[in-house]
Design an enzyme around this catalytic site. Structure first.
Site, PDB file in Angstrom:
ATOM      1  CE  LYS A 159      66.434-110.979 -74.256  1.00 23.82           C
ATOM      2  NZ  LYS A 159      66.131-110.823 -72.789  1.00 23.82           N
ATOM      3  CG  LEU A 190      70.877-115.118 -78.883  1.00 21.65           C
ATOM      4  CD1 LEU A 190      71.465-114.570 -80.176  1.00 21.65           C
ATOM      5  CD2 LEU A 190      71.832-116.107 -78.242  1.00 21.65           C
ATOM      6  CG  HIS A 217      71.774-106.234 -79.384  1.00 22.37           C
ATOM      7  ND1 HIS A 217      72.516-106.973 -78.492  1.00 22.37           N
ATOM      8  CD2 HIS A 217      70.893-105.517 -78.650  1.00 22.37           C
ATOM      9  CE1 HIS A 217      72.111-106.706 -77.260  1.00 22.37           C
ATOM     10  NE2 HIS A 217      71.114-105.838 -77.323  1.00 22.37           N
TER      11      HIS A 217
END
Length: 278
Positions: A149, A184, A33
């Site tokens: 992602k 992640l 992020h």
């Protein structure tokens, strides 16, 4: 950095900024992020404002999913965002963003939104598109950054923005991985230490799927079935492992840019990953 909780306050704070970079999140932030926020900061320039939203959106969760238990970590998230160069955090309450039941919703086309993630999570992309469109109306950004992602989500939102003629440039941020190679994800926090090691099997399986295609095997159904079985044999519950065209997520075709995508449950945690085929 300002932390703002109401739409009116946010609009007042943004009134002086013509260039606005936006990163919508559900919080429980990680380095992936923060990389998106840094990317937005760079793209918008020193005179622009970088905004990150933190809102756990009920509309994109099915009744059996983890809406109630999804981690809310606002204080920690704000510290991380300030370090990443964020100017404004917009963290509305559910009552602020949905003061009445959200009867008007954005329904993406089924040929893109009802496959893969949309097939296994019915209504997910309607919830995502509705909240993102609403946040776009509130923030009115000149650009927004979403992680690759969530490959299908990025494609759905990019097409929504284009079809709705929204004056927003959509940018994709590369998937960030741990040193070991695990993509992640906020949900990685649900994994035990042993599961974090085992979770690497998902990306390895996608790499194996790609390798077999590149070696000349051209039966996608057989390749995908073998990849799914290899995860089942290791104790996973896979939803899909598949090779698709990058530009529309249609079936793999020789000579076109492809992406391998996978989603599978390890223990109680559902993980997704993807790898573009160069």
């Amino acid at each position: 950095m300002q932390v703002i909780h109401t739409i009116a306050e946010l609009r007042d704070a943004l009134a002086i900024h013509r260039q606005r970079g936006f990163v919508p999140t559900m919080g429980n932030l990680h380095d992936g992020h923060l990389a998106l926020v840094k990317q937005a900061r760079e793209l918008v320039g020193p005179a622009g404002a970088t905004v990150a939203s933190i809102f756990v959106n009920r509309l994109q969760f099915a009744p059996h999913e983890d809406f109630d238990t999804y981690p809310r970590t606002l204080a920690r998230d704000c510290e991380l965002l300030e370090g990443a160069g964020c100017d404004i955090v917009f963290a509305p309450s559910e009552k602020e963003l949905y003061p009445e039941p959200q009867g008007y919703k954005v329904q993406p086309p089924p040929e893109l939104a009802d496959i893969l993630e949309g097939h296994f999570r019915p209504g997910f992309f309607t919830g995502v598109c509705t909240v993102v469109h609403k946040l776009f109306n509130i923030v009115q950004p000149t650009l927004a950054v979403f992680g690759k992602k969530d490959y299908q989500q990025l494609m759905v939102l990019r097409r929504m923005t284009a079809q709705m003629a929204l004056p927003i440039a959509i940018h994709g941020g590369e998937t960030r991985r741990s040193a070991e190679g695990l993509a992640l994800s906020s949900r990685n926090g649900y994994l035990s230490d042993a599961e974090k090691v085992e979770a690497l099997r998902l990306s390895r399986t996608l790499k194996g799927l790609i390798a077999r295609w590149q070696a000349g095997e051209r039966d996608p159904a057989a390749l995908e079935a073998q990849a799914m079985q290899s995860l089942r044999d290791a104790g996973w519950v896979p939803d899909y492992l598949t090779l698709r065209r990058q530009h529309d997520l249609g079936p793999a075709v020789d000579g076109q840019a492809l992406v391998a995508l996978g989603a599978a449950r390890l223990g109680s945690t559902r993980l997704i990953d993807n790898l573009e085929v160069s």
